[in-house]
Design a protein around this motif. Structure first.
Motif, PDB file in Angstrom:
ATOM      1  N   ASP A  31       7.255  16.495   6.827  1.00  0.00           N
ATOM      2  CA  ASP A  31       7.234  17.957   6.742  1.00  0.00           C
ATOM      3  C   ASP A  31       6.935  18.480   5.336  1.00  0.00           C
ATOM      4  OD1 ASP A  31       7.700  18.128   9.428  1.00  0.00           O
ATOM      5  OD2 ASP A  31       9.875  18.430   9.240  1.00  0.00           O
ATOM      6  N   PRO A  32       7.579  17.912   4.286  1.00  0.00           N
ATOM      7  CA  PRO A  32       7.222  18.384   2.938  1.00  0.00           C
ATOM      8  C   PRO A  32       5.747  18.194   2.615  1.00  0.00           C
ATOM      9  CG  PRO A  32       9.275  17.166   2.867  1.00  0.00           C
ATOM     10  CD  PRO A  32       8.711  16.948   4.235  1.00  0.00           C
ATOM     11  N   LEU A  33       5.180  17.049   3.082  1.00  0.00           N
ATOM     12  CA  LEU A  33       3.752  16.825   2.843  1.00  0.00           C
ATOM     13  C   LEU A  33       2.920  17.891   3.548  1.00  0.00           C
ATOM     14  CD1 LEU A  33       1.354  15.163   1.834  1.00  0.00           C
ATOM     15  CD2 LEU A  33       1.587  13.732   3.881  1.00  0.00           C
TER      16      LEU A  33
ATOM     17  N   LEU B  26       6.944   9.116   7.725  1.00  0.00           N
ATOM     18  CA  LEU B  26       6.240   8.036   7.012  1.00  0.00           C
ATOM     19  C   LEU B  26       7.245   6.902   6.797  1.00  0.00           C
ATOM     20  CD1 LEU B  26       3.877   6.845   5.345  1.00  0.00           C
ATOM     21  CD2 LEU B  26       4.814   8.054   3.357  1.00  0.00           C
ATOM     22  N   THR B  27       6.968   5.730   7.367  1.00  0.00           N
ATOM     23  CA  THR B  27       7.865   4.576   7.276  1.00  0.00           C
ATOM     24  C   THR B  27       7.219   3.526   6.387  1.00  0.00           C
ATOM     25  OG1 THR B  27       8.689   5.021   9.509  1.00  0.00           O
ATOM     26  CG2 THR B  27       9.152   2.843   8.572  1.00  0.00           C
ATOM     27  N   VAL B  28       7.930   3.095   5.347  1.00  0.00           N
ATOM     28  CA  VAL B  28       7.427   2.109   4.385  1.00  0.00           C
ATOM     29  C   VAL B  28       8.353   0.885   4.424  1.00  0.00           C
ATOM     30  CG1 VAL B  28       6.825   1.648   1.979  1.00  0.00           C
ATOM     31  CG2 VAL B  28       6.540   3.964   2.918  1.00  0.00           C
ATOM     32  N   ALA B  29       7.757  -0.288   4.580  1.00  0.00           N
ATOM     33  CA  ALA B  29       8.515  -1.548   4.601  1.00  0.00           C
ATOM     34  C   ALA B  29       8.059  -2.400   3.421  1.00  0.00           C
ATOM     35  CB  ALA B  29       8.309  -2.283   5.918  1.00  0.00           C
TER      36      ALA B  29
ATOM     37  N   SER C 124      -0.442  10.812  -3.075  1.00  0.00           N
ATOM     38  CA  SER C 124       0.721  10.980  -3.956  1.00  0.00           C
ATOM     39  C   SER C 124       2.022  10.846  -3.169  1.00  0.00           C
ATOM     40  CB  SER C 124       0.647  12.352  -4.640  1.00  0.00           C
ATOM     41  OG  SER C 124       1.805  12.595  -5.404  1.00  0.00           O
ATOM     42  N   TYR C 125       2.077  11.430  -1.975  1.00  0.00           N
ATOM     43  CA  TYR C 125       3.300  11.351  -1.164  1.00  0.00           C
ATOM     44  C   TYR C 125       3.582   9.914  -0.746  1.00  0.00           C
ATOM     45  CZ  TYR C 125       6.774  13.249   2.084  1.00  0.00           C
ATOM     46  OH  TYR C 125       7.944  13.565   2.733  1.00  0.00           O
ATOM     47  N   ARG C 126       2.510   9.216  -0.354  1.00  0.00           N
ATOM     48  CA  ARG C 126       2.672   7.822   0.074  1.00  0.00           C
ATOM     49  C   ARG C 126       3.091   6.939  -1.110  1.00  0.00           C
ATOM     50  NH1 ARG C 126       0.587   5.581   4.660  1.00  0.00           N
ATOM     51  NH2 ARG C 126      -0.642   7.477   4.972  1.00  0.00           N
ATOM     52  N   SER C 127       2.510   7.201  -2.293  1.00  0.00           N
ATOM     53  CA  SER C 127       2.844   6.388  -3.477  1.00  0.00           C
ATOM     54  C   SER C 127       4.296   6.605  -3.891  1.00  0.00           C
ATOM     55  CB  SER C 127       1.910   6.756  -4.634  1.00  0.00           C
ATOM     56  OG  SER C 127       0.569   6.473  -4.302  1.00  0.00           O
ATOM     57  N   THR C 128       4.747   7.868  -3.799  1.00  0.00           N
ATOM     58  CA  THR C 128       6.146   8.143  -4.151  1.00  0.00           C
ATOM     59  C   THR C 128       7.105   7.425  -3.193  1.00  0.00           C
ATOM     60  OG1 THR C 128       5.507  10.313  -5.013  1.00  0.00           O
ATOM     61  CG2 THR C 128       7.820   9.981  -4.504  1.00  0.00           C
ATOM     62  N   ALA C 129       6.781   7.442  -1.898  1.00  0.00           N
ATOM     63  CA  ALA C 129       7.631   6.753  -0.921  1.00  0.00           C
ATOM     64  C   ALA C 129       7.640   5.245  -1.162  1.00  0.00           C
ATOM     65  CB  ALA C 129       7.149   7.064   0.493  1.00  0.00           C
TER      66      ALA C 129
ATOM     67  N   LEU D 263       7.940  -9.350   7.520  1.00  0.00           N
ATOM     68  CA  LEU D 263       8.453 -10.703   7.307  1.00  0.00           C
ATOM     69  C   LEU D 263       7.408 -11.753   7.646  1.00  0.00           C
ATOM     70  CD1 LEU D 263      12.093 -10.324   8.700  1.00  0.00           C
ATOM     71  CD2 LEU D 263      11.414 -10.624   6.291  1.00  0.00           C
ATOM     72  N   ALA D 264       6.608 -11.487   8.659  1.00  0.00           N
ATOM     73  CA  ALA D 264       5.594 -12.461   9.062  1.00  0.00           C
ATOM     74  C   ALA D 264       4.446 -12.513   8.056  1.00  0.00           C
ATOM     75  CB  ALA D 264       5.059 -12.119  10.446  1.00  0.00           C
ATOM     76  N   ASP D 265       4.048 -11.371   7.509  1.00  0.00           N
ATOM     77  CA  ASP D 265       2.888 -11.336   6.609  1.00  0.00           C
ATOM     78  C   ASP D 265       3.279 -11.419   5.149  1.00  0.00           C
ATOM     79  OD1 ASP D 265       1.379 -11.038   8.865  1.00  0.00           O
ATOM     80  OD2 ASP D 265       1.177  -8.844   8.684  1.00  0.00           O
ATOM     81  N   GLN D 266       4.568 -11.217   4.834  1.00  0.00           N
ATOM     82  CA  GLN D 266       5.061 -11.249   3.467  1.00  0.00           C
ATOM     83  C   GLN D 266       4.337 -10.222   2.583  1.00  0.00           C
ATOM     84  OE1 GLN D 266       7.639 -13.501   2.389  1.00  0.00           O
ATOM     85  NE2 GLN D 266       7.786 -13.634   4.619  1.00  0.00           N
ATOM     86  N   MET D 267       4.088  -9.021   3.132  1.00  0.00           N
ATOM     87  CA  MET D 267       3.417  -7.966   2.366  1.00  0.00           C
ATOM     88  C   MET D 267       3.930  -6.613   2.854  1.00  0.00           C
ATOM     89  SD  MET D 267      -0.395  -8.063   4.056  1.00  0.00           S
ATOM     90  CE  MET D 267      -0.899  -6.636   3.120  1.00  0.00           C
ATOM     91  N   SER D 268       3.856  -5.630   1.983  1.00  0.00           N
ATOM     92  CA  SER D 268       4.374  -4.299   2.316  1.00  0.00           C
ATOM     93  C   SER D 268       3.503  -3.647   3.380  1.00  0.00           C
ATOM     94  CB  SER D 268       4.400  -3.427   1.060  1.00  0.00           C
ATOM     95  OG  SER D 268       3.101  -3.266   0.518  1.00  0.00           O
ATOM     96  N   ARG D 269       4.158  -2.756   4.171  1.00  0.00           N
ATOM     97  CA  ARG D 269       3.452  -2.056   5.254  1.00  0.00           C
ATOM     98  C   ARG D 269       3.920  -0.602   5.303  1.00  0.00           C
ATOM     99  NH1 ARG D 269       0.794  -4.640   9.335  1.00  0.00           N
ATOM    100  NH2 ARG D 269       0.626  -6.912   9.167  1.00  0.00           N
ATOM    101  N   THR D 270       3.046   0.234   5.782  1.00  0.00           N
ATOM    102  CA  THR D 270       3.384   1.652   5.994  1.00  0.00           C
ATOM    103  C   THR D 270       2.886   2.075   7.364  1.00  0.00           C
ATOM    104  OG1 THR D 270       1.313   2.401   4.990  1.00  0.00           O
ATOM    105  CG2 THR D 270       3.222   2.194   3.530  1.00  0.00           C
ATOM    106  N   GLU D 271       3.553   3.067   7.910  1.00  0.00           N
ATOM    107  CA  GLU D 271       3.146   3.557   9.228  1.00  0.00           C
ATOM    108  C   GLU D 271       3.572   5.023   9.359  1.00  0.00           C
ATOM    109  OE1 GLU D 271       4.020   2.671  13.967  1.00  0.00           O
ATOM    110  OE2 GLU D 271       4.471   1.139  12.448  1.00  0.00           O
ATOM    111  N   ASP D 272       2.649   5.833   9.891  1.00  0.00           N
ATOM    112  CA  ASP D 272       2.926   7.246  10.167  1.00  0.00           C
ATOM    113  C   ASP D 272       3.129   7.400  11.664  1.00  0.00           C
ATOM    114  OD1 ASP D 272       2.434   7.554   7.521  1.00  0.00           O
ATOM    115  OD2 ASP D 272       0.435   8.430   7.753  1.00  0.00           O
ATOM    116  N   ALA D 273       4.320   7.792  12.047  1.00  0.00           N
ATOM    117  CA  ALA D 273       4.599   7.964  13.473  1.00  0.00           C
ATOM    118  C   ALA D 273       5.755   8.929  13.644  1.00  0.00           C
ATOM    119  CB  ALA D 273       4.932   6.618  14.129  1.00  0.00           C
ATOM    120  N   GLN D 274       5.656   9.796  14.673  1.00  0.00           N
ATOM    121  CA  GLN D 274       6.724  10.721  15.051  1.00  0.00           C
ATOM    122  C   GLN D 274       7.123  11.625  13.878  1.00  0.00           C
ATOM    123  OE1 GLN D 274       9.856   8.255  16.586  1.00  0.00           O
ATOM    124  NE2 GLN D 274       8.698   7.714  18.440  1.00  0.00           N
ATOM    125  N   GLY D 275       6.137  12.070  13.112  1.00  0.00           N
ATOM    126  CA  GLY D 275       6.390  12.989  12.009  1.00  0.00           C
ATOM    127  C   GLY D 275       7.086  12.349  10.832  1.00  0.00           C
TER     128      GLY D 275
END
Length: 453
Positions: free
Chosen positions: A146-148, A123-126, A35-40, A109-121
């Protein structure tokens, strides 16, 4: 048994809670993460759609800036990148423009698709801006985890609280169940112990516990009632017969004594033999009556000074010992006390001293020794030894000596040791026979100590 039932039920409740709560916790954790990832991702797509209108359709970037401002108010970091990776707009925080975010933009940009990554506390979504085959930029959203984590900890906290409440409820139920089953059985056990100690009138309560335990108590009461009737009948017969025989025996002995003065010669010898048999029969009847009384008595233990009773009985038997030329001595430390019924110790010592004086030849020795020390079950006991230098007993005779008429080598009625054994065991003590070093017999009594000796 109560503890075992409670622990068994509690272990079962614990296993069931673990089997239910742990998978539920993992399921809820995955649900929160999804749910947290989908909201982001949804918030990132909104920024991507607004940026596409500005970059592709050349509309105003006001909507994009407003979405970036809202993201910053929520505590997120967001940025809009162009097709060559240059930052076109961003929030004041730099979380969406760090090295990790840059690498994620390049890969998107290279893959032309969305990406996510969890790092350093975080959640980064591209999310690519524009068509998936020809993106004109990338929208990046960096959101703190932290909220998660707080929500996950809250989920596990509630589950732990529910588990603890379940354990408490299971403990209460298991203890109540165990007591419901165990208390009636414990009561039956106590009643059985009292019945074994000679309290034939005791009965178990039949109004509590499971039906099986109530039936057990009822069956036990039936057995106890039958045993009481049998034992009382047996004791009554022995007592009545012994009592009824004493009168005709006394009359017969008196007639023989009167007749002894009128006869002489062989008839006098035969009459003397008859008198001896009558005397032996009288002692036998008296012994049976004493056994019946000993078996029917339920002792009420009270403190008894062992040293004083031993000294008293030795003084009472000294004339008999002197007449038989036997040395009767006693060594008992001052202050020894035991818990016995009133008059029981005197009767025990009288029987043991009488047997010892009967067995020891002239010039022999009988001594009584008293000591105190630890006994069985960790309790302190008083040990009394009556040691004689007589012929002793064979192993077979010692095994049967405490039964009525069980000793085939007995010179008297064979009831003295049976009376001793009954009186000692009824008061919670033990009695046994041992060989005396150098020849003879030792009677060892272990009696419960009174207080601290």
């Amino acid at each position: 048994m109560t503890r075992r039932i409670a622990l068994t039920v509690l272990a079962l409740v614990t296993v069931l809670l673990l089997l239910a709560m742990v998978p539920l916790g993992w399921l809820l954790t995955e649900r929160e993460q999804t749910s947290y990832r989908s909201t982001a991702q949804a918030d990132t797509r909104a920024i991507s759609a607004a940026a596409e209108e500005h970059l592709s359709d050349h509309k105003s970037d006001a909507l994009t800036l407003r979405l970036l401002a809202q993201a910053q108010q929520r505590g997120d970091c967001a940025a809009v990148y162009g097709a060559h990776g240059a930052v076109l707009a961003r929030t004041s925080c730099a979380g969406a423009t760090t090295g990790t975010a840059g690498a994620l933009v390049t890969a998107t940009l290279a893959d032309q698709m969305s990406r996510t990554e969890d790092a350093q506390g975080r959640l980064t979504v591209a999310e690519p801006i524009g068509d998936t085959e020809d993106a004109v930029g990338v929208a990046v959203l960096a959101r703190s985890l932290d909220p998660l984590h707080d929500r996950i900890w809250a989920v596990w906290g509630w589950l732990a609280l529910i588990a603890v409440a379940g354990l408490v409820a299971g403990t209460l139920v298991s203890v109540r169940l165990a007591r419901w089953v165990g208390r009636p059985l414990h009561a039956v056990d106590q009643v059985a112990q009292r019945l074994g100690e000679g309290a034939l009138e005791v009965r178990a309560e039949t109004g509590s516990g499971p039906p099986e335990v109530r039936r057990l108590a009822a069956t036990f009461n039936t057995m106890a009632a039958r045993n009481e009737a049998l034992v009382h009948g047996h004791r009554t017969v022995i007592a009545d017969v012994s009592h009824q025989l004493r009168t005709p025996l006394a009359a017969l002995r008196l007639r023989l004594d009167l007749l002894a003065g009128d006869v002489d010669g062989d008839a006098a010898l035969e009459l003397t033999g008859a008198q001896e048999e009558i005397a032996r029969l009288s002692r036998l009847v008296d012994g049976l009556l004493a056994v019946a009384r000993a078996e029917s008595a339920v002792p009420l233990p009270r403190p008894v000074r062992v040293d004083e009773v031993v000294a008293e009985r030795v003084a009472a038997w000294e004339p008999v010992a002197d007449e038989r030329q036997v040395a009767l001595t006693a060594h008992c430390p001052d202050g020894l006390s035991t818990m016995l019924g009133e008059g029981d110790l005197e009767q025990v010592l009288d029987n043991l001293i009488a047997n010892a004086l009967e067995a020891v030849p002239a010039g022999g020795r009988v001594r009584i020794e008293g000591t105190s020390g630890p006994g069985s079950l960790g309790r302190r006991t008083i040990r009394l030894r009556v040691v004689d230098g007589g012929p002793g007993m064979t192993p077979r005779a010692r095994e049967a000596a405490f039964r009525r008429f069980g000793n085939p080598e007995a010179r008297g009625s064979g009831l003295g040791l049976a009376i001793v054994h009954r009186l000692v065991t009824a008061n919670g003590g033990t009695a046994r026979l041992e060989d005396t070093p150098g020849g003879g017999l030792t009677v060892l009594l272990e009696l419960p100590a009174a207080g601290r000796d």
